[in-house]
Design a protein around this motif. Structure first.
Motif: not given
Length: 341
Positions: A160-173
């Motif tokens: 799986v390849l997914a766009p994620v901003d790691l600066r945001e809460d991992p619980a959400q991303t």
């Protein structure tokens, strides 16, 4: 009366950081072209790869040490407990990395249960397009492949390849990949961060590692980045990066090898915490046979400069395993890294 000025587009503050992936990819292509590394997939993930400019021997040598050490640690994770024990890998800030394809066509493919790559949307969009364009990359994924999020993501049964901003809460991303069953908390899981956490502040990078340690029954963390930039060399490196609008908000949080190892204990990887500079890895872990092979590829005149550069890059890793007898509790870099073939 003058017409109102056109609205100014918001500044893309992440563009400079995203460009560092291109730098790393070009360096890897150079090392591959010279025979330092072997990778049949890398050129499919880099635009205009055939026009890549060769890098000087110093860069090629450094890329070889980095890639060989990281690949070996990932392989050691996959073989822990035997290849019949399934593992998962999460690659954060994955960029144009080709590791999934190399694993999936290599001798350890049966040990891999799932592989998740996340990065900023611009990078995942480019990678998804490259994957769909390449017959070689697509063939490894199989027929059941779906583009997601308007082409910014891609899903197959195992990748799986997914766009994620790691600066945001991992619980959400990141947690949603667990919630929907793509990642299994009971399967030993390695999170790999190659030169990405240093571009985040300490609070954000710690959240990513702590999430992994708290989420999976057996968790491994593997970090590669620059460190110790408070000396003369480090100040020059900072200035050069700043000239390109690249900042390092996380570099002062873990300035020593001791600090780099301790970050894993502090974020929940309580079983193992280790950190080695690339200089130490080159001196004590690259086998004599491999050193001899590398020496035949190019003349390296800047040995002292190479060692100075390598002394400012670290590979740090940690493990959380509740069972002290777990095979993952002995995860480490072998005394002699294998010869690249």
């Amino acid at each position: 009366m003058l017409p109102p000025a056109p609205a100014r587009a918001p500044r893309d503050t992440d563009a400079a950081v995203r460009s560092t992936d291109s730098d790393a990819a070009q360096a890897r292509l150079s090392a591959i072209s010279k025979g330092y590394l072997f990778d049949q997939f890398a050129h499919h993930l880099v635009p205009r790869a055939r026009f890549a400019t060769p890098r000087p021997p110093l860069i090629n040598h450094g890329t070889h040490v980095r890639a060989t050490a990281l690949d070996t640690l990932v392989d050691e994770w996959l073989v822990a407990g035997g290849v019949d024990v399934k593992k998962q890998i999460i690659s954060v800030g994955a960029g144009s990395d080709s590791r999934f394809w190399r694993i999936s066509t290599g001798p350890l493919k049966d040990a891999l249960h799932a592989y998740l790559e996340v990065d900023l949307p611009e990078n995942t969009l480019a990678k998804a397009m490259a994957i769909r364009k390449s017959k070689e990359l697509s063939a490894v994924l199989g027929d059941n492949v779906t583009l997601t999020l308007g082409g910014q993501g891609l899903e197959s049964p195992r990748y799986v390849l997914a766009p994620v901003d790691l600066r945001e809460d991992p619980a959400q991303t990141l947690q949603p990949f667990v919630a929907r069953g793509m990642l299994d908390p009971s399967i030993p899981t390695l999170i790999v961060a190659e030169c990405v956490l240093v571009y985040m502040d300490r609070a954000a990078s710690d959240r990513v590692l702590r999430w992994a340690a708290n989420t999976f029954d057996v968790a491994g963390g593997l970090v590669y980045e620059m460190f110790g930039l408070n000396d003369g060399f480090g100040r020059v490196m900072r200035e050069n990066l700043l000239a390109r609008n690249v900042q390092l908000p996380g570099v002062d949080a873990y300035p020593t090898l001791h600090d780099q190892a301790a970050r894993f204990r502090q974020t929940g990887f309580v079983t193992v915490q280790r950190a080695l500079s690339l200089r130490t890895i080159r001196a004590t872990h690259i086998s004599s046979e491999e050193r001899a092979r590398i020496a035949q590829l190019e003349m390296l005149d800047e040995v002292e400069e190479l060692e100075l550069v390598l002394a400012h890059y670290v590979i740090a890793f940690g493990v959380k395993a509740s069972d002290p007898e777990s095979p993952f509790a002995s995860w480490n870099l072998p005394a002699a890294l294998p010869v690249v073939r």
